[in-house]
Design a protein around this motif. Structure first.
Motif, PDB file in Angstrom:
ATOM      1  N   ARG A 171     -38.494 -34.996  -2.885  1.00  0.00           N
ATOM      2  CA  ARG A 171     -38.621 -36.358  -2.346  1.00  0.00           C
ATOM      3  C   ARG A 171     -38.096 -36.424  -0.907  1.00  0.00           C
ATOM      4  O   ARG A 171     -38.738 -37.005  -0.035  1.00  0.00           O
ATOM      5  N   TYR A 172     -36.930 -35.817  -0.669  1.00  0.00           N
ATOM      6  CA  TYR A 172     -36.381 -35.845   0.689  1.00  0.00           C
ATOM      7  C   TYR A 172     -37.227 -35.023   1.648  1.00  0.00           C
ATOM      8  O   TYR A 172     -37.425 -35.405   2.792  1.00  0.00           O
ATOM      9  N   TRP A 173     -37.739 -33.887   1.181  1.00  0.00           N
ATOM     10  CA  TRP A 173     -38.601 -33.073   2.040  1.00  0.00           C
ATOM     11  C   TRP A 173     -39.823 -33.882   2.471  1.00  0.00           C
ATOM     12  O   TRP A 173     -40.189 -33.902   3.648  1.00  0.00           O
ATOM     13  N   LYS A 174     -40.442 -34.545   1.524  1.00  0.00           N
ATOM     14  CA  LYS A 174     -41.636 -35.344   1.833  1.00  0.00           C
ATOM     15  C   LYS A 174     -41.320 -36.536   2.727  1.00  0.00           C
ATOM     16  O   LYS A 174     -42.182 -37.005   3.466  1.00  0.00           O
TER      17      LYS A 174
ATOM     18  N   ASP B 176     -27.071 -29.312  -3.027  1.00  0.00           N
ATOM     19  CA  ASP B 176     -26.526 -29.223  -1.666  1.00  0.00           C
ATOM     20  C   ASP B 176     -27.636 -29.308  -0.625  1.00  0.00           C
ATOM     21  O   ASP B 176     -27.486 -29.980   0.400  1.00  0.00           O
ATOM     22  N   ARG B 177     -28.745 -28.651  -0.880  1.00  0.00           N
ATOM     23  CA  ARG B 177     -29.864 -28.704   0.070  1.00  0.00           C
ATOM     24  C   ARG B 177     -30.486 -30.101   0.092  1.00  0.00           C
ATOM     25  O   ARG B 177     -30.829 -30.613   1.162  1.00  0.00           O
ATOM     26  N   ALA B 178     -30.618 -30.722  -1.063  1.00  0.00           N
ATOM     27  CA  ALA B 178     -31.143 -32.092  -1.113  1.00  0.00           C
ATOM     28  C   ALA B 178     -30.213 -33.030  -0.334  1.00  0.00           C
ATOM     29  O   ALA B 178     -30.693 -33.906   0.404  1.00  0.00           O
ATOM     30  N   ASP B 179     -28.908 -32.842  -0.475  1.00  0.00           N
ATOM     31  CA  ASP B 179     -27.950 -33.662   0.276  1.00  0.00           C
ATOM     32  C   ASP B 179     -28.128 -33.463   1.780  1.00  0.00           C
ATOM     33  O   ASP B 179     -28.048 -34.413   2.555  1.00  0.00           O
ATOM     34  N   TYR B 180     -28.371 -32.227   2.186  1.00  0.00           N
ATOM     35  CA  TYR B 180     -28.595 -31.913   3.595  1.00  0.00           C
ATOM     36  C   TYR B 180     -29.849 -32.636   4.112  1.00  0.00           C
ATOM     37  O   TYR B 180     -29.825 -33.256   5.178  1.00  0.00           O
ATOM     38  N   LEU B 181     -30.915 -32.572   3.346  1.00  0.00           N
ATOM     39  CA  LEU B 181     -32.144 -33.257   3.751  1.00  0.00           C
ATOM     40  C   LEU B 181     -31.955 -34.777   3.736  1.00  0.00           C
ATOM     41  O   LEU B 181     -32.532 -35.488   4.568  1.00  0.00           O
ATOM     42  N   ALA B 182     -31.126 -35.272   2.830  1.00  0.00           N
ATOM     43  CA  ALA B 182     -30.825 -36.710   2.799  1.00  0.00           C
ATOM     44  C   ALA B 182     -30.124 -37.139   4.086  1.00  0.00           C
ATOM     45  O   ALA B 182     -30.395 -38.222   4.623  1.00  0.00           O
TER      46      ALA B 182
ATOM     47  N   ILE C  52     -30.518 -35.722   7.038  1.00  0.00           N
ATOM     48  CA  ILE C  52     -31.562 -35.740   8.065  1.00  0.00           C
ATOM     49  C   ILE C  52     -32.378 -37.023   7.930  1.00  0.00           C
ATOM     50  O   ILE C  52     -32.686 -37.682   8.936  1.00  0.00           O
ATOM     51  N   ASP C  53     -32.707 -37.396   6.704  1.00  0.00           N
ATOM     52  CA  ASP C  53     -33.472 -38.607   6.469  1.00  0.00           C
ATOM     53  C   ASP C  53     -32.712 -39.825   6.996  1.00  0.00           C
ATOM     54  O   ASP C  53     -33.296 -40.678   7.678  1.00  0.00           O
ATOM     55  N   ARG C  54     -31.422 -39.911   6.732  1.00  0.00           N
ATOM     56  CA  ARG C  54     -30.627 -41.036   7.248  1.00  0.00           C
ATOM     57  C   ARG C  54     -30.581 -41.039   8.765  1.00  0.00           C
ATOM     58  O   ARG C  54     -30.678 -42.085   9.390  1.00  0.00           O
ATOM     59  N   ASP C  55     -30.448 -39.848   9.367  1.00  0.00           N
ATOM     60  CA  ASP C  55     -30.454 -39.753  10.834  1.00  0.00           C
ATOM     61  C   ASP C  55     -31.786 -40.259  11.398  1.00  0.00           C
ATOM     62  O   ASP C  55     -31.811 -40.972  12.412  1.00  0.00           O
ATOM     63  N   MET C  56     -32.871 -39.894  10.748  1.00  0.00           N
ATOM     64  CA  MET C  56     -34.189 -40.320  11.230  1.00  0.00           C
ATOM     65  C   MET C  56     -34.368 -41.830  11.069  1.00  0.00           C
ATOM     66  O   MET C  56     -34.999 -42.463  11.905  1.00  0.00           O
ATOM     67  N   GLN C  57     -33.813 -42.393  10.011  1.00  0.00           N
ATOM     68  CA  GLN C  57     -33.917 -43.840   9.800  1.00  0.00           C
ATOM     69  C   GLN C  57     -33.131 -44.598  10.856  1.00  0.00           C
ATOM     70  O   GLN C  57     -33.490 -45.724  11.208  1.00  0.00           O
ATOM     71  N   GLY C  58     -32.073 -43.977  11.370  1.00  0.00           N
ATOM     72  CA  GLY C  58     -31.221 -44.625  12.358  1.00  0.00           C
ATOM     73  C   GLY C  58     -31.755 -44.574  13.775  1.00  0.00           C
ATOM     74  O   GLY C  58     -31.220 -45.193  14.682  1.00  0.00           O
ATOM     75  N   ARG C  59     -32.835 -43.827  13.993  1.00  0.00           N
ATOM     76  CA  ARG C  59     -33.391 -43.714  15.359  1.00  0.00           C
ATOM     77  C   ARG C  59     -34.171 -44.924  15.733  1.00  0.00           C
ATOM     78  O   ARG C  59     -34.786 -45.608  15.077  1.00  0.00           O
TER      79      ARG C  59
END
Length: 126
Positions: A52-55, A111-117, A119-126
């Motif tokens: 889900r986070y990757w997508k 751990d990898r899903a958390d990492y992608l999460a 990135i997702d939060r960073d992208m939402q904040g842009r």
């Protein structure tokens, strides 16, 4: 008494990040097959969360970041596929194979899903 000892050993050996569904399942487990099913279900939940986070992340990246993250993801997949195998080697008995291996693998994926999460939060904040 034996079930209580196994349950205690399981909970004491489980990663701190074990999810509640895994904990409930493991407490109800009666045999190795049950424990194995609990671990497989946890791995499946983490794989679904990772996907889900990757997508959510990958399509929205600029092309140079996309290429770099794809390279990183491929390296991580190679690592994931080799991770935790020492627990399933047989040296740790059936407990290592049906309890420790799946919980280790689920934690690697989480751990990898958390990492992608992140990135997702960073992208939402842009």
């Amino acid at each position: 008494m034996k079930k209580a000892l196994i349950t205690f050993a399981l909970l004491a050996a489980s990663p701190a990040a074990a999810d509640t569904a895994y904990d409930r399942c493991a407490r109800a487990a009666n045999n190795n097959s049950d424990y194995s099913s609990c671990g497989a279900a946890w791995i499946a939940r983490e794989e679904a969360r990772l996907n889900r986070y990757w997508k959510a992340v990958y399509p929205g990246l600029p092309s140079s970041s996309k290429s770099a993250l794809l390279t990183e993801q491929r390296a991580w997949i190679a690592y994931k596929d080799k991770s935790c195998r020492w627990r399933a080697s047989g040296d740790w008995g059936r407990e290592g194979q049906v309890i420790h291996y799946p919980t280790c693998r689920a934690k690697v994926i989480a751990d990898r899903a958390d990492y992608l999460a992140l990135i997702d939060r960073d992208m939402q904040g842009r």
